[in-house]
Design a protein around this motif. Structure first.
Motif, PDB file in Angstrom:
ATOM      1  N   PHE A 127       0.835  -1.207   0.000  1.00 58.45           N
ATOM      2  CA  PHE A 127       0.000   0.000   0.000  1.00 58.45           C
ATOM      3  C   PHE A 127       0.869   1.255   0.000  1.00 58.45           C
ATOM      4  CE2 PHE A 127      -2.040   3.411   2.435  1.00 58.45           C
ATOM      5  CZ  PHE A 127      -3.148   3.637   1.643  1.00 58.45           C
ATOM      6  N   ALA A 128       1.913   1.273   0.807  1.00 60.55           N
ATOM      7  CA  ALA A 128       2.804   2.431   0.876  1.00 60.55           C
ATOM      8  C   ALA A 128       3.497   2.662  -0.462  1.00 60.55           C
ATOM      9  CB  ALA A 128       3.830   2.248   1.994  1.00 60.55           C
ATOM     10  N   LYS A 129       3.936   1.584  -1.100  1.00 56.19           N
ATOM     11  CA  LYS A 129       4.623   1.709  -2.387  1.00 56.19           C
ATOM     12  C   LYS A 129       3.682   2.296  -3.443  1.00 56.19           C
ATOM     13  CE  LYS A 129       7.061  -0.871  -5.921  1.00 56.19           C
ATOM     14  NZ  LYS A 129       7.395  -2.177  -6.457  1.00 56.19           N
ATOM     15  N   VAL A 130       2.472   1.766  -3.539  1.00 53.74           N
ATOM     16  CA  VAL A 130       1.498   2.260  -4.525  1.00 53.74           C
ATOM     17  C   VAL A 130       1.131   3.709  -4.224  1.00 53.74           C
ATOM     18  CG1 VAL A 130      -0.893   1.985  -5.335  1.00 53.74           C
ATOM     19  CG2 VAL A 130       0.582  -0.022  -5.087  1.00 53.74           C
ATOM     20  N   THR A 131       0.955   4.039  -2.957  1.00 55.99           N
ATOM     21  CA  THR A 131       0.595   5.406  -2.571  1.00 55.99           C
ATOM     22  C   THR A 131       1.721   6.371  -2.917  1.00 55.99           C
ATOM     23  OG1 THR A 131      -0.804   4.557  -0.795  1.00 55.99           O
ATOM     24  CG2 THR A 131      -0.119   6.858  -0.637  1.00 55.99           C
ATOM     25  N   LYS A 132       2.965   5.985  -2.643  1.00 56.78           N
ATOM     26  CA  LYS A 132       4.104   6.857  -2.972  1.00 56.78           C
ATOM     27  C   LYS A 132       4.209   7.062  -4.479  1.00 56.78           C
ATOM     28  CE  LYS A 132       9.062   7.642  -2.482  1.00 56.78           C
ATOM     29  NZ  LYS A 132       9.058   8.490  -3.626  1.00 56.78           N
ATOM     30  N   GLU A 133       4.028   6.000  -5.259  1.00 56.01           N
ATOM     31  CA  GLU A 133       4.085   6.128  -6.717  1.00 56.01           C
ATOM     32  C   GLU A 133       2.994   7.079  -7.224  1.00 56.01           C
ATOM     33  OE1 GLU A 133       3.873   2.133  -8.202  1.00 56.01           O
ATOM     34  OE2 GLU A 133       5.898   1.641  -7.527  1.00 56.01           O
ATOM     35  N   ARG A 134       1.802   6.937  -6.679  1.00 58.88           N
ATOM     36  CA  ARG A 134       0.702   7.818  -7.102  1.00 58.88           C
ATOM     37  C   ARG A 134       0.965   9.261  -6.684  1.00 58.88           C
ATOM     38  NH1 ARG A 134      -5.799   7.414  -6.931  1.00 58.88           N
ATOM     39  NH2 ARG A 134      -6.036   9.596  -7.442  1.00 58.88           N
ATOM     40  N   LEU A 135       1.486   9.453  -5.484  1.00 59.11           N
ATOM     41  CA  LEU A 135       1.816  10.799  -5.010  1.00 59.11           C
ATOM     42  C   LEU A 135       2.911  11.413  -5.889  1.00 59.11           C
ATOM     43  CD1 LEU A 135       1.343  13.020  -2.932  1.00 59.11           C
ATOM     44  CD2 LEU A 135       3.012  11.887  -1.457  1.00 59.11           C
ATOM     45  N   ASP A 136       3.925  10.621  -6.228  1.00 58.53           N
ATOM     46  CA  ASP A 136       4.983  11.108  -7.130  1.00 58.53           C
ATOM     47  C   ASP A 136       4.393  11.526  -8.473  1.00 58.53           C
ATOM     48  OD1 ASP A 136       7.102  10.853  -5.364  1.00 58.53           O
ATOM     49  OD2 ASP A 136       7.780   8.926  -6.163  1.00 58.53           O
ATOM     50  N   GLN A 137       3.485  10.727  -9.023  1.00 53.12           N
ATOM     51  CA  GLN A 137       2.859  11.066 -10.303  1.00 53.12           C
ATOM     52  C   GLN A 137       2.082  12.377 -10.204  1.00 53.12           C
ATOM     53  OE1 GLN A 137       0.466   7.639 -11.212  1.00 53.12           O
ATOM     54  NE2 GLN A 137       2.180   6.506 -12.105  1.00 53.12           N
ATOM     55  N   GLN A 138       1.339  12.551  -9.118  1.00 56.40           N
ATOM     56  CA  GLN A 138       0.559  13.773  -8.942  1.00 56.40           C
ATOM     57  C   GLN A 138       1.463  14.996  -8.788  1.00 56.40           C
ATOM     58  OE1 GLN A 138      -1.913  12.646  -5.613  1.00 56.40           O
ATOM     59  NE2 GLN A 138      -3.612  12.077  -6.958  1.00 56.40           N
ATOM     60  N   VAL A 139       2.525  14.866  -8.005  1.00 55.28           N
ATOM     61  CA  VAL A 139       3.461  15.983  -7.821  1.00 55.28           C
ATOM     62  C   VAL A 139       4.117  16.334  -9.151  1.00 55.28           C
ATOM     63  CG1 VAL A 139       5.660  16.664  -6.759  1.00 55.28           C
ATOM     64  CG2 VAL A 139       3.869  15.612  -5.365  1.00 55.28           C
ATOM     65  N   ARG A 140       4.539  15.329  -9.884  1.00 55.56           N
ATOM     66  CA  ARG A 140       5.152  15.593 -11.205  1.00 55.56           C
ATOM     67  C   ARG A 140       4.156  16.267 -12.143  1.00 55.56           C
ATOM     68  NH1 ARG A 140       7.428  10.383 -10.390  1.00 55.56           N
ATOM     69  NH2 ARG A 140       9.644  10.531  -9.971  1.00 55.56           N
ATOM     70  N   LYS A 141       2.922  15.806 -12.149  1.00 55.41           N
ATOM     71  CA  LYS A 141       1.882  16.377 -13.025  1.00 55.41           C
ATOM     72  C   LYS A 141       1.634  17.833 -12.663  1.00 55.41           C
ATOM     73  CE  LYS A 141      -2.094  16.339 -15.518  1.00 55.41           C
ATOM     74  NZ  LYS A 141      -2.000  17.435 -16.431  1.00 55.41           N
ATOM     75  N   ILE A 142       1.456  18.123 -11.396  1.00 52.18           N
ATOM     76  CA  ILE A 142       1.198  19.494 -10.956  1.00 52.18           C
ATOM     77  C   ILE A 142       2.395  20.385 -11.284  1.00 52.18           C
ATOM     78  CG2 ILE A 142       0.894  20.959  -8.903  1.00 52.18           C
ATOM     79  CD1 ILE A 142      -0.768  18.543  -7.734  1.00 52.18           C
ATOM     80  N   THR A 143       3.592  19.900 -10.994  1.00 52.75           N
ATOM     81  CA  THR A 143       4.798  20.693 -11.247  1.00 52.75           C
ATOM     82  C   THR A 143       4.993  20.932 -12.740  1.00 52.75           C
ATOM     83  OG1 THR A 143       5.801  19.752  -9.259  1.00 52.75           O
ATOM     84  CG2 THR A 143       7.281  20.863 -10.797  1.00 52.75           C
ATOM     85  N   LEU A 144       4.824  19.905 -13.557  1.00 51.52           N
ATOM     86  CA  LEU A 144       4.999  20.068 -14.997  1.00 51.52           C
ATOM     87  C   LEU A 144       3.917  20.982 -15.575  1.00 51.52           C
ATOM     88  CD1 LEU A 144       6.699  19.435 -17.434  1.00 51.52           C
ATOM     89  CD2 LEU A 144       5.293  17.398 -17.827  1.00 51.52           C
ATOM     90  N   ASP A 145       2.685  20.866 -15.095  1.00 53.77           N
ATOM     91  CA  ASP A 145       1.627  21.779 -15.547  1.00 53.77           C
ATOM     92  C   ASP A 145       1.992  23.224 -15.222  1.00 53.77           C
ATOM     93  OD1 ASP A 145       0.167  19.628 -16.470  1.00 53.77           O
ATOM     94  OD2 ASP A 145      -1.453  19.817 -14.997  1.00 53.77           O
TER      95      ASP A 145
END
Length: 186
Positions: A11-29
């Motif tokens: 659960f922690a691994k999947v949550t961290k991956e999803r959080l990383d994706q969201q942070v990257r998306k927000i930052t790149l936007d």
């Protein structure tokens, strides 16, 4: 059947991956918005060329008006010889000027902002956005976007550009702040 420890770890691994994706998306936007809304020099908008632009527009309007009068047209609907006004004023700019230096000088780095400028002309912004995408950190990483050209601060704060009168960074920050909840819900 996985044990409790494995379930929590997964659960922690999947949550961290999803959080990383969201942070990257927000930052790149955010970075893309800043880069793509950065002004690119357009000599037609410079005050020194105001008279030339207006004159050229008037010549174009005059020639268009000639098309409205059938007496000015041949049987094929083209302007009769000698009717069209062939005149115009040159748009001037510094020798060798090419727009896109400011947009091309957005630089992305992780952990510390870069210093200096790059010799990149990027009128479309694609190279700077590509660099931002390639140099993006995830959750818990500070990613910087800087433009070290001497006139960057003036473009952001002093309304030096009709293309970005309210700046680029402040406008993009306001937009991304409104969009974060919808990005997180996806």
């Amino acid at each position: 059947m996985p044990g409790f420890r494995e379930s929590v770890s997964g659960f922690a691994k999947v949550t961290k991956e999803r959080l990383d994706q969201q942070v990257r998306k927000i930052t790149l936007d955010l970075f893309s918005d800043i880069i793509m809304n950065s002004p690119v020099g357009n000599p037609e908008k410079w005050a020194v060329n105001g008279s030339a632009v207006r004159y050229n527009e008037q010549v174009s309007e005059h020639n268009a008006a000639l098309l409205e009068d059938p007496a000015n047209l041949t049987k094929k609907g083209r302007l009769k010889p000698g009717k069209k006004l062939n005149d115009g004023m040159n748009i001037v700019g510094p020798a060798g000027y090419v727009g896109g230096r400011f947009r091309g000088n957005w630089q992305t780095s992780i952990s510390a902002p870069v210093s200096g400028v790059v010799d990149r002309i990027d009128p479309t912004g694609q190279a700077a956005v590509g660099e931002a995408s390639a140099n993006m950190g995830g959750a818990g990483t500070v990613t910087y976007l800087v433009n070290n050209l001497p006139y960057a601060q003036a473009l952001e704060y002093d309304a030096h550009s009709s293309q970005a009168p309210a700046g680029m960074v402040r406008v993009a920050m306001a937009r991304i702040t409104q969009n974060i909840p919808s990005i997180i819900r996806r």
